[in-house]
Design a protein around this motif. Structure first.
Motif, PDB file in Angstrom:
ATOM      1  N   ASN A   1      -0.604  -1.677   5.817  1.00  0.00           N
ATOM      2  CA  ASN A   1      -1.984  -1.212   5.578  1.00  0.00           C
ATOM      3  C   ASN A   1      -2.982  -2.123   6.291  1.00  0.00           C
ATOM      4  O   ASN A   1      -4.003  -1.648   6.804  1.00  0.00           O
ATOM      5  CB  ASN A   1      -2.277  -1.162   4.078  1.00  0.00           C
ATOM      6  N   GLU A   2      -2.681  -3.406   6.342  1.00  0.00           N
ATOM      7  CA  GLU A   2      -3.535  -4.354   7.060  1.00  0.00           C
ATOM      8  C   GLU A   2      -3.523  -4.058   8.565  1.00  0.00           C
ATOM      9  O   GLU A   2      -4.559  -4.141   9.230  1.00  0.00           O
ATOM     10  CB  GLU A   2      -3.050  -5.781   6.783  1.00  0.00           C
ATOM     11  N   VAL A   3      -2.364  -3.679   9.088  1.00  0.00           N
ATOM     12  CA  VAL A   3      -2.266  -3.276  10.500  1.00  0.00           C
ATOM     13  C   VAL A   3      -3.180  -2.081  10.751  1.00  0.00           C
ATOM     14  O   VAL A   3      -3.974  -2.071  11.705  1.00  0.00           O
ATOM     15  CB  VAL A   3      -0.806  -2.904  10.872  1.00  0.00           C
ATOM     16  N   THR A   4      -3.085  -1.081   9.891  1.00  0.00           N
ATOM     17  CA  THR A   4      -3.888   0.138  10.044  1.00  0.00           C
ATOM     18  C   THR A   4      -5.375  -0.186  10.010  1.00  0.00           C
ATOM     19  O   THR A   4      -6.149   0.316  10.837  1.00  0.00           O
ATOM     20  CB  THR A   4      -3.544   1.152   8.934  1.00  0.00           C
ATOM     21  N   GLU A   5      -5.774  -1.022   9.079  1.00  0.00           N
ATOM     22  CA  GLU A   5      -7.186  -1.396   8.955  1.00  0.00           C
ATOM     23  C   GLU A   5      -7.664  -2.162  10.190  1.00  0.00           C
ATOM     24  O   GLU A   5      -8.761  -1.918  10.700  1.00  0.00           O
ATOM     25  CB  GLU A   5      -7.393  -2.234   7.685  1.00  0.00           C
TER      26      GLU A   5
ATOM     27  N   TYR B   1       3.328  -7.752  13.520  1.00  0.00           N
ATOM     28  CA  TYR B   1       3.761  -7.234  12.220  1.00  0.00           C
ATOM     29  C   TYR B   1       5.254  -7.494  12.041  1.00  0.00           C
ATOM     30  O   TYR B   1       6.067  -7.150  12.902  1.00  0.00           O
ATOM     31  CB  TYR B   1       3.487  -5.735  12.098  1.00  0.00           C
ATOM     32  N   CYS B   2       5.598  -8.106  10.910  1.00  0.00           N
ATOM     33  CA  CYS B   2       6.991  -8.406  10.566  1.00  0.00           C
ATOM     34  C   CYS B   2       7.330  -7.751   9.229  1.00  0.00           C
ATOM     35  O   CYS B   2       6.479  -7.646   8.361  1.00  0.00           O
ATOM     36  CB  CYS B   2       7.202  -9.920  10.423  1.00  0.00           C
ATOM     37  N   ARG B   3       8.595  -7.347   9.096  1.00  0.00           N
ATOM     38  CA  ARG B   3       9.044  -6.786   7.827  1.00  0.00           C
ATOM     39  C   ARG B   3      10.523  -7.068   7.635  1.00  0.00           C
ATOM     40  O   ARG B   3      11.304  -6.997   8.575  1.00  0.00           O
ATOM     41  CB  ARG B   3       8.849  -5.273   7.785  1.00  0.00           C
ATOM     42  N   ILE B   4      10.868  -7.412   6.403  1.00  0.00           N
ATOM     43  CA  ILE B   4      12.267  -7.474   6.000  1.00  0.00           C
ATOM     44  C   ILE B   4      12.411  -6.643   4.728  1.00  0.00           C
ATOM     45  O   ILE B   4      11.454  -6.481   3.972  1.00  0.00           O
ATOM     46  CB  ILE B   4      12.779  -8.918   5.756  1.00  0.00           C
ATOM     47  N   ASP B   5      13.594  -6.121   4.512  1.00  0.00           N
ATOM     48  CA  ASP B   5      13.862  -5.317   3.329  1.00  0.00           C
ATOM     49  C   ASP B   5      14.623  -6.184   2.326  1.00  0.00           C
ATOM     50  O   ASP B   5      15.828  -6.040   2.147  1.00  0.00           O
ATOM     51  CB  ASP B   5      14.684  -4.083   3.703  1.00  0.00           C
TER      52      ASP B   5
ATOM     53  N   GLN C   1       2.697  -9.138   7.260  1.00  0.00           N
ATOM     54  CA  GLN C   1       4.126  -8.983   7.005  1.00  0.00           C
ATOM     55  C   GLN C   1       4.356  -8.323   5.659  1.00  0.00           C
ATOM     56  O   GLN C   1       3.476  -8.299   4.812  1.00  0.00           O
ATOM     57  CB  GLN C   1       4.824 -10.337   7.035  1.00  0.00           C
ATOM     58  N   ASP C   2       5.560  -7.778   5.522  1.00  0.00           N
ATOM     59  CA  ASP C   2       5.969  -7.162   4.272  1.00  0.00           C
ATOM     60  C   ASP C   2       7.401  -7.539   3.959  1.00  0.00           C
ATOM     61  O   ASP C   2       8.207  -7.748   4.864  1.00  0.00           O
ATOM     62  CB  ASP C   2       5.883  -5.626   4.360  1.00  0.00           C
TER      63      ASP C   2
ATOM     64  N   ASN D   1       9.061   3.498   2.647  1.00  0.00           N
ATOM     65  CA  ASN D   1       7.735   3.707   2.083  1.00  0.00           C
ATOM     66  C   ASN D   1       6.691   3.142   3.045  1.00  0.00           C
ATOM     67  O   ASN D   1       6.722   1.961   3.357  1.00  0.00           O
ATOM     68  CB  ASN D   1       7.640   3.014   0.724  1.00  0.00           C
ATOM     69  N   ARG D   2       5.778   3.978   3.505  1.00  0.00           N
ATOM     70  CA  ARG D   2       4.744   3.500   4.439  1.00  0.00           C
ATOM     71  C   ARG D   2       3.596   2.789   3.742  1.00  0.00           C
ATOM     72  O   ARG D   2       2.785   2.142   4.386  1.00  0.00           O
ATOM     73  CB  ARG D   2       4.198   4.667   5.256  1.00  0.00           C
ATOM     74  N   ASN D   3       3.501   2.908   2.436  1.00  0.00           N
ATOM     75  CA  ASN D   3       2.410   2.269   1.711  1.00  0.00           C
ATOM     76  C   ASN D   3       2.807   0.827   1.377  1.00  0.00           C
ATOM     77  O   ASN D   3       3.287   0.532   0.292  1.00  0.00           O
ATOM     78  CB  ASN D   3       2.075   3.047   0.442  1.00  0.00           C
ATOM     79  N   ARG D   4       2.599  -0.056   2.369  1.00  0.00           N
ATOM     80  CA  ARG D   4       2.933  -1.470   2.224  1.00  0.00           C
ATOM     81  C   ARG D   4       1.690  -2.282   2.582  1.00  0.00           C
ATOM     82  O   ARG D   4       0.977  -1.941   3.523  1.00  0.00           O
ATOM     83  CB  ARG D   4       4.084  -1.843   3.162  1.00  0.00           C
ATOM     84  N   PRO D   5       1.415  -3.357   1.856  1.00  0.00           N
ATOM     85  CA  PRO D   5       0.192  -4.140   2.101  1.00  0.00           C
ATOM     86  C   PRO D   5       0.051  -4.616   3.550  1.00  0.00           C
ATOM     87  O   PRO D   5      -1.023  -4.502   4.138  1.00  0.00           O
ATOM     88  CB  PRO D   5       0.315  -5.322   1.144  1.00  0.00           C
ATOM     89  N   GLY D   6       1.116  -5.146   4.112  1.00  0.00           N
ATOM     90  CA  GLY D   6       1.046  -5.650   5.484  1.00  0.00           C
ATOM     91  C   GLY D   6       0.798  -4.547   6.496  1.00  0.00           C
ATOM     92  O   GLY D   6       0.010  -4.705   7.433  1.00  0.00           O
TER      93      GLY D   6
END
Length: 129
Positions: A60-64, A10-14, A46-47, A53-58
């Motif tokens: 959510n994909e991790v959670t699923e 999982y990757c994320r940038i702001d 990724q997001d 905010n925890r409601n992010r598509p990437g």
């Protein structure tokens, strides 16, 4: 022979745009880490969004993927990639742990907040008295 642990990256940038290839570098670093650790990468997400905010598509994909048993390990660059709110992030890591998923970082090792949870629960219990 022991079966390799299944890893999700999982990757994320702001930032609204990835002008400098930060996500690509982050992902490559995590792929290299997974290979060094002997993990089998089964997926990634990724997001480009705030960590508040925890409601992010990437994510959510991790959670699923965790709910569906598609991973044993979540790999992130560091804990701030999951979230910037400490309490929300700890709760999320606990949720993953209950699903049998360990969270690892090449920068910080295994992300485990068991001790902090015990302290938090003890303090909450004391406040109720």
């Amino acid at each position: 022979m022991e079966q390799a642990k299944r890893a999700w990256i999982y990757c994320r940038i702001d930032a609204p745009e990835d002008l400098h290839g930060a996500l690509k570098r982050q992902r490559q670093q995590l792929m290299d880490y997974a290979e060094q650790m002997g993990f089998e990468v089964t997926g990634s997400s990724q997001d480009q969004a705030s960590g508040l905010n925890r409601n992010r598509p990437g994510l959510n994909e991790v959670t699923e993927a965790a709910r569906n048993g598609r991973m044993d390990v979540l790999i992130v660059r560091d804990i701030s990639r999951i979230g910037r709110d400490t309490c929300q992030t700890m709760e999320y890591l606990e949720q993953l742990s209950r699903m049998g998923v360990q969270t690892c970082s090449p920068m910080e090792g295994v992300l485990d907040f068991t001790f902090q949870k015990v302290i938090r629960d003890a303090l909450s219990h004391m406040e109720m008295k």
